[in-house]
Design a protein around this motif. Structure first.
Motif, PDB file in Angstrom:
ATOM      1  N   GLU A 122      14.491  52.413  80.853  1.00 49.78           N
ATOM      2  CA  GLU A 122      13.835  52.649  79.559  1.00 49.78           C
ATOM      3  C   GLU A 122      13.928  54.112  79.161  1.00 49.78           C
ATOM      4  OE1 GLU A 122       9.385  52.231  77.520  1.00 49.78           O
ATOM      5  OE2 GLU A 122       9.860  51.095  79.350  1.00 49.78           O
ATOM      6  N   LEU A 123      13.806  54.994  80.141  1.00 46.27           N
ATOM      7  CA  LEU A 123      13.903  56.429  79.867  1.00 46.27           C
ATOM      8  C   LEU A 123      15.260  56.785  79.278  1.00 46.27           C
ATOM      9  CD1 LEU A 123      12.912  59.401  80.152  1.00 46.27           C
ATOM     10  CD2 LEU A 123      13.891  59.346  82.474  1.00 46.27           C
ATOM     11  N   VAL A 124      16.352  56.316  79.910  1.00 46.03           N
ATOM     12  CA  VAL A 124      17.677  56.710  79.430  1.00 46.03           C
ATOM     13  C   VAL A 124      18.034  56.007  78.131  1.00 46.03           C
ATOM     14  CG1 VAL A 124      18.474  57.258  81.754  1.00 46.03           C
ATOM     15  CG2 VAL A 124      18.837  54.963  80.860  1.00 46.03           C
ATOM     16  N   GLU A 125      17.423  54.870  77.867  1.00 46.52           N
ATOM     17  CA  GLU A 125      17.676  54.174  76.605  1.00 46.52           C
ATOM     18  C   GLU A 125      16.976  54.859  75.437  1.00 46.52           C
ATOM     19  OE1 GLU A 125      16.375  50.258  77.481  1.00 46.52           O
ATOM     20  OE2 GLU A 125      18.222  49.662  78.528  1.00 46.52           O
ATOM     21  N   ARG A 126      15.860  55.503  75.717  1.00 41.77           N
ATOM     22  CA  ARG A 126      15.086  56.124  74.632  1.00 41.77           C
ATOM     23  C   ARG A 126      15.472  57.569  74.381  1.00 41.77           C
ATOM     24  NH1 ARG A 126      10.511  59.116  76.491  1.00 41.77           N
ATOM     25  NH2 ARG A 126       9.230  58.467  74.732  1.00 41.77           N
ATOM     26  N   SER A 127      16.189  58.200  75.313  1.00 45.04           N
ATOM     27  CA  SER A 127      16.458  59.627  75.181  1.00 45.04           C
ATOM     28  C   SER A 127      17.885  59.971  75.591  1.00 45.04           C
ATOM     29  CB  SER A 127      15.471  60.425  76.050  1.00 45.04           C
ATOM     30  OG  SER A 127      15.861  61.788  76.144  1.00 45.04           O
ATOM     31  N   PRO A 128      18.742  60.376  74.648  1.00 42.35           N
ATOM     32  CA  PRO A 128      20.101  60.804  75.005  1.00 42.35           C
ATOM     33  C   PRO A 128      20.105  61.997  75.968  1.00 42.35           C
ATOM     34  CG  PRO A 128      19.934  60.398  72.644  1.00 42.35           C
ATOM     35  CD  PRO A 128      18.528  60.362  73.186  1.00 42.35           C
ATOM     36  N   GLU A 129      19.144  62.902  75.824  1.00 48.41           N
ATOM     37  CA  GLU A 129      19.106  64.061  76.720  1.00 48.41           C
ATOM     38  C   GLU A 129      18.749  63.638  78.142  1.00 48.41           C
ATOM     39  OE1 GLU A 129      17.266  68.573  77.048  1.00 48.41           O
ATOM     40  OE2 GLU A 129      16.776  67.318  75.314  1.00 48.41           O
ATOM     41  N   ALA A 130      17.856  62.655  78.276  1.00 52.18           N
ATOM     42  CA  ALA A 130      17.534  62.137  79.604  1.00 52.18           C
ATOM     43  C   ALA A 130      18.769  61.478  80.220  1.00 52.18           C
ATOM     44  CB  ALA A 130      16.388  61.141  79.529  1.00 52.18           C
ATOM     45  N   LEU A 131      19.555  60.797  79.400  1.00 50.25           N
ATOM     46  CA  LEU A 131      20.779  60.171  79.893  1.00 50.25           C
ATOM     47  C   LEU A 131      21.732  61.230  80.430  1.00 50.25           C
ATOM     48  CD1 LEU A 131      22.655  57.777  80.301  1.00 50.25           C
ATOM     49  CD2 LEU A 131      23.354  57.988  77.900  1.00 50.25           C
ATOM     50  N   ARG A 132      21.854  62.354  79.744  1.00 48.61           N
ATOM     51  CA  ARG A 132      22.713  63.434  80.226  1.00 48.61           C
ATOM     52  C   ARG A 132      22.206  63.970  81.561  1.00 48.61           C
ATOM     53  NH1 ARG A 132      23.011  68.196  76.990  1.00 48.61           N
ATOM     54  NH2 ARG A 132      24.920  68.666  78.121  1.00 48.61           N
ATOM     55  N   SER A 133      20.899  64.066  81.701  1.00 53.42           N
ATOM     56  CA  SER A 133      20.323  64.546  82.962  1.00 53.42           C
ATOM     57  C   SER A 133      20.641  63.580  84.096  1.00 53.42           C
ATOM     58  CB  SER A 133      18.806  64.713  82.818  1.00 53.42           C
ATOM     59  OG  SER A 133      18.478  65.662  81.830  1.00 53.42           O
ATOM     60  N   VAL A 134      20.491  62.293  83.816  1.00 54.80           N
ATOM     61  CA  VAL A 134      20.769  61.274  84.827  1.00 54.80           C
ATOM     62  C   VAL A 134      22.244  61.286  85.199  1.00 54.80           C
ATOM     63  CG1 VAL A 134      20.884  58.781  85.191  1.00 54.80           C
ATOM     64  CG2 VAL A 134      18.806  59.809  84.243  1.00 54.80           C
ATOM     65  N   LEU A 135      23.129  61.479  84.211  1.00 54.33           N
ATOM     66  CA  LEU A 135      24.551  61.543  84.498  1.00 54.33           C
ATOM     67  C   LEU A 135      24.883  62.760  85.367  1.00 54.33           C
ATOM     68  CD1 LEU A 135      26.092  60.511  81.058  1.00 54.33           C
ATOM     69  CD2 LEU A 135      26.104  59.194  83.187  1.00 54.33           C
ATOM     70  N   ALA A 136      24.184  63.879  85.122  1.00 56.49           N
ATOM     71  CA  ALA A 136      24.402  65.072  85.942  1.00 56.49           C
ATOM     72  C   ALA A 136      24.039  64.801  87.399  1.00 56.49           C
ATOM     73  CB  ALA A 136      23.576  66.239  85.405  1.00 56.49           C
ATOM     74  N   VAL A 137      22.933  64.084  87.616  1.00 53.47           N
ATOM     75  CA  VAL A 137      22.526  63.726  88.974  1.00 53.47           C
ATOM     76  C   VAL A 137      23.551  62.793  89.610  1.00 53.47           C
ATOM     77  CG1 VAL A 137      20.766  62.540  90.343  1.00 53.47           C
ATOM     78  CG2 VAL A 137      20.076  64.077  88.505  1.00 53.47           C
ATOM     79  N   SER A 138      24.014  61.807  88.843  1.00 55.67           N
ATOM     80  CA  SER A 138      24.992  60.850  89.366  1.00 55.67           C
ATOM     81  C   SER A 138      26.300  61.539  89.742  1.00 55.67           C
ATOM     82  CB  SER A 138      25.259  59.747  88.340  1.00 55.67           C
ATOM     83  OG  SER A 138      24.100  58.989  88.094  1.00 55.67           O
ATOM     84  N   GLU A 139      26.746  62.487  88.915  1.00 53.81           N
ATOM     85  CA  GLU A 139      27.982  63.209  89.223  1.00 53.81           C
ATOM     86  C   GLU A 139      27.822  64.049  90.484  1.00 53.81           C
ATOM     87  OE1 GLU A 139      28.838  65.360  85.691  1.00 53.81           O
ATOM     88  OE2 GLU A 139      29.731  63.638  84.653  1.00 53.81           O
ATOM     89  N   PHE A 140      26.660  64.657  90.648  1.00 54.85           N
ATOM     90  CA  PHE A 140      26.403  65.435  91.857  1.00 54.85           C
ATOM     91  C   PHE A 140      26.445  64.541  93.095  1.00 54.85           C
ATOM     92  CE2 PHE A 140      23.217  66.631  95.036  1.00 54.85           C
ATOM     93  CZ  PHE A 140      23.708  67.860  95.449  1.00 54.85           C
ATOM     94  N   LYS A 141      25.817  63.367  93.002  1.00 52.07           N
ATOM     95  CA  LYS A 141      25.808  62.452  94.145  1.00 52.07           C
ATOM     96  C   LYS A 141      27.218  61.952  94.453  1.00 52.07           C
ATOM     97  CE  LYS A 141      22.313  59.580  94.462  1.00 52.07           C
ATOM     98  NZ  LYS A 141      21.301  58.565  94.108  1.00 52.07           N
ATOM     99  N   GLY A 142      28.031  61.757  93.423  1.00 49.87           N
ATOM    100  CA  GLY A 142      29.415  61.383  93.644  1.00 49.87           C
ATOM    101  C   GLY A 142      30.174  62.482  94.378  1.00 49.87           C
ATOM    102  N   ALA A 143      29.893  63.747  94.017  1.00 44.70           N
ATOM    103  CA  ALA A 143      30.532  64.872  94.703  1.00 44.70           C
ATOM    104  C   ALA A 143      30.089  64.931  96.166  1.00 44.70           C
ATOM    105  CB  ALA A 143      30.191  66.178  93.992  1.00 44.70           C
ATOM    106  N   LEU A 144      28.819  64.635  96.442  1.00 43.31           N
ATOM    107  CA  LEU A 144      28.333  64.595  97.823  1.00 43.31           C
ATOM    108  C   LEU A 144      29.109  63.571  98.636  1.00 43.31           C
ATOM    109  CD1 LEU A 144      24.411  64.738  97.809  1.00 43.31           C
ATOM    110  CD2 LEU A 144      26.014  66.517  98.500  1.00 43.31           C
ATOM    111  N   LEU A 145      29.273  62.386  98.068  1.00 40.61           N
ATOM    112  CA  LEU A 145      29.966  61.316  98.785  1.00 40.61           C
ATOM    113  C   LEU A 145      31.428  61.672  99.020  1.00 40.61           C
ATOM    114  CD1 LEU A 145      29.752  58.550 100.056  1.00 40.61           C
ATOM    115  CD2 LEU A 145      30.177  57.533  97.813  1.00 40.61           C
TER     116      LEU A 145
END
Length: 256
Positions: A122-145
């Motif tokens: 619900e957070l990422v659906e309601r806020s484009p900026e929150a979606l960008r934050s979540v994508l930043a976290v996901s990209e970091f976790k991908g780099a970790l892996l």
């Protein structure tokens, strides 16, 4: 929306890893906090197991958590460590992604925020900026892996250990003059599970690295010489030449 706000918040906090709550703007952060529950977990407590339904995710408030994969023969391969402020358990947060791919366990007594997947979406659906934050976290976790895969793909165990030490130092190390101190919470067993080896082998090779002056040990703390740290992660460093007898060990991790 100012496209620079997210990167400005990241740089302002001099972060080596993204902390979701600090990346979110005030409105989005308040929304997430209002729909989260704070919980305490004891050292060694499992938070979820691979294959479990991924209906929840977590933000670590204090402590440390290990995320690892249990192989068919029962051995454990660590895929990542999480520290204060980091989001974990979010893999498989959408309905079509299945259950958790890994298991998570507290390394020490820890406190975390427990969030339902539905509120996260619900957070990422309601806020484009929150979606960008979540994508930043996901990209970091991908780099970790990707880093963990590179470590496990290195055939020489001694070089896998050096790569793992540098990886831990870059993310969680503390600068001490010309050395990087690696948190004592990372035991020889934790390092062994990260490089796909036995604890005894890791202990033996750490002693050899200490003797060679590549690292310095004080009790459970490990200090990596910063001048020798550069280049180790790409596998081209020659600092280990002659330190230990040549040996090769195969390591593999199944990704489901």
């Amino acid at each position: 929306m100012d496209q620079n706000k997210l990167s400005d918040r990241f740089r302002a906090n001099d972060q080596r890893f993204p902390k979701l709550l600090e990346l979110l703007n005030t409105e989005d952060r308040d929304f997430l906090l209002s729909h989260s529950v704070e919980k305490s977990v004891a050292k060694g407590q499992a938070l979820y197991h691979q294959g479990d339904s991924s209906d929840n995710l977590f933000i670590l408030k204090s402590g440390a958590v290990k995320v690892h994969y249990i192989t068919d023969n029962g051995s454990s391969l660590t895929t990542s460590y999480y520290r204060e402020g980091m989001l974990f358990g979010a893999h498989g947060c959408t309905e079509w992604a299945g259950g958790h791919s890994w298991s998570a366990q507290a390394l020490v007594d820890s406190r975390l925020l427990w969030i339902r997947r539905s509120k996260y979406l619900e957070l990422v659906e309601r806020s484009p900026e929150a979606l960008r934050s979540v994508l930043a976290v996901s990209e970091f976790k991908g780099a970790l892996l990707r880093t963990i895969i590179r470590i496990l793909a290195e055939p020489a165990l001694e070089r896998r250990i050096v790569m793992a030490l540098r990886h831990l130092g870059e993310l969680y190390g503390i600068r001490r003059g010309d050395e990087i101190e690696i948190d004592g919470r990372f035991t020889h067993q934790e390092i062994a599970e990260m490089v796909g080896a036995s604890r005894q082998s890791v202990t033996t090779l750490l002693a050899a690295l200490d003797t060679s002056d590549y690292i310095r040990r004080e009790g459970r703390r490990i200090f990596v010489r910063a001048s020798r740290e550069a280049g180790a992660i790409d596998g081209r460093s020659t600092a280990l030449t002659g330190v230990v007898a040549p040996r090769r060990a195969a390591a593999s991790v199944a990704l489901h």
